[in-house]
Design a protein around this motif. Structure first.
Motif, PDB file in Angstrom:
ATOM      1  N   ALA A  53      -3.054   4.609  -8.528  1.00 37.21           N
ATOM      2  CA  ALA A  53      -1.926   4.248  -7.665  1.00 37.21           C
ATOM      3  C   ALA A  53      -2.436   3.309  -6.584  1.00 37.21           C
ATOM      4  CB  ALA A  53      -1.296   5.483  -7.033  1.00 37.21           C
ATOM      5  N   TYR A  54      -1.529   2.513  -6.048  1.00 35.27           N
ATOM      6  CA  TYR A  54      -1.851   1.584  -4.974  1.00 35.27           C
ATOM      7  C   TYR A  54      -0.865   1.839  -3.847  1.00 35.27           C
ATOM      8  CZ  TYR A  54      -3.370  -2.781  -2.770  1.00 35.27           C
ATOM      9  OH  TYR A  54      -3.900  -3.711  -1.907  1.00 35.27           O
ATOM     10  N   LEU A  55      -1.378   2.305  -2.722  1.00 36.97           N
ATOM     11  CA  LEU A  55      -0.549   2.619  -1.566  1.00 36.97           C
ATOM     12  C   LEU A  55      -0.978   1.729  -0.395  1.00 36.97           C
ATOM     13  CD1 LEU A  55      -1.021   6.472  -1.844  1.00 36.97           C
ATOM     14  CD2 LEU A  55       0.981   5.187  -2.598  1.00 36.97           C
ATOM     15  N   THR A  56       0.004   1.174   0.295  1.00 40.49           N
ATOM     16  CA  THR A  56      -0.302   0.361   1.462  1.00 40.49           C
ATOM     17  C   THR A  56      -0.219   1.237   2.703  1.00 40.49           C
ATOM     18  OG1 THR A  56       0.655  -1.560   0.357  1.00 40.49           O
ATOM     19  CG2 THR A  56       0.344  -1.724   2.729  1.00 40.49           C
ATOM     20  N   LYS A  57      -1.258   1.144   3.531  1.00 44.20           N
ATOM     21  CA  LYS A  57      -1.271   1.927   4.768  1.00 44.20           C
ATOM     22  C   LYS A  57      -0.078   1.527   5.630  1.00 44.20           C
ATOM     23  CE  LYS A  57      -6.291   2.188   5.172  1.00 44.20           C
ATOM     24  NZ  LYS A  57      -7.438   1.678   5.935  1.00 44.20           N
ATOM     25  N   PRO A  58       0.595   2.511   6.182  1.00 48.49           N
ATOM     26  CA  PRO A  58       1.724   2.189   7.066  1.00 48.49           C
ATOM     27  C   PRO A  58       1.222   1.565   8.367  1.00 48.49           C
ATOM     28  CG  PRO A  58       1.462   4.583   6.819  1.00 48.49           C
ATOM     29  CD  PRO A  58       0.412   3.936   5.983  1.00 48.49           C
TER      30      PRO A  58
END
Length: 138
Positions: free
Chosen positions: A105-110
């Protein structure tokens, strides 16, 4: 396992998982070389890595996150470890390359620190509560 060089982000991630009610023990390292060393040391044991999943930043000193992903992908003892990229990059080429190197998965830091709790809840809801992960060796 948490691979993150920014102490503020380490604290926010740890607090996010705690606030989500997830009893998490993080093994945290601050650069990619230390992550690879830890993983290879764990893989060399009879039981293999004793990790549920890895949260991996891409922008790391010494050895970047892409090299960590490549090491995991190329090592049969490590390749089943679920890796969630958690990074500030929104660059399409980083997303594509991460998935090409078998990131799960690829999650962008908020940008808002309060939104880190949403990441913790989302990871818990899917990766811990719903997904069937490979067994952790005992």
């Amino acid at each position: 396992m948490l691979v993150e060089d920014n102490p503020g982000d380490v604290r926010l991630i740890e607090e996010a998982f705690k606030s989500a009610g997830f009893a998490t023990t993080f093994h945290t390292v601050t650069d990619g070389a230390a992550a690879i060393d830890f993983l290879q040391d764990q893989a060399a044991t009879d039981s293999g890595p004793n990790l549920d999943l890895m949260l991996l930043d891409l922008n790391l000193p010494r050895t970047d996150g892409f090299e960590v992903l490549e090491t995991i992908k190329d090592d049969p003892a490590l390749s089943s470890l679920p890796v969630l990229v958690l990074t500030s990059s929104e660059a399409t080429e980083d997303i594509v390359k991460s998935y090409e190197l078998c990131a799960n998965a690829y999650l962008t830091k908020p940008t808002d620190p309060a939104e880190f709790a949403d990441i913790g809840r989302a990871v818990e809801a899917f990766w811990i509560d719903e997904a069937t992960l490979p067994p952790v060796p005992s």
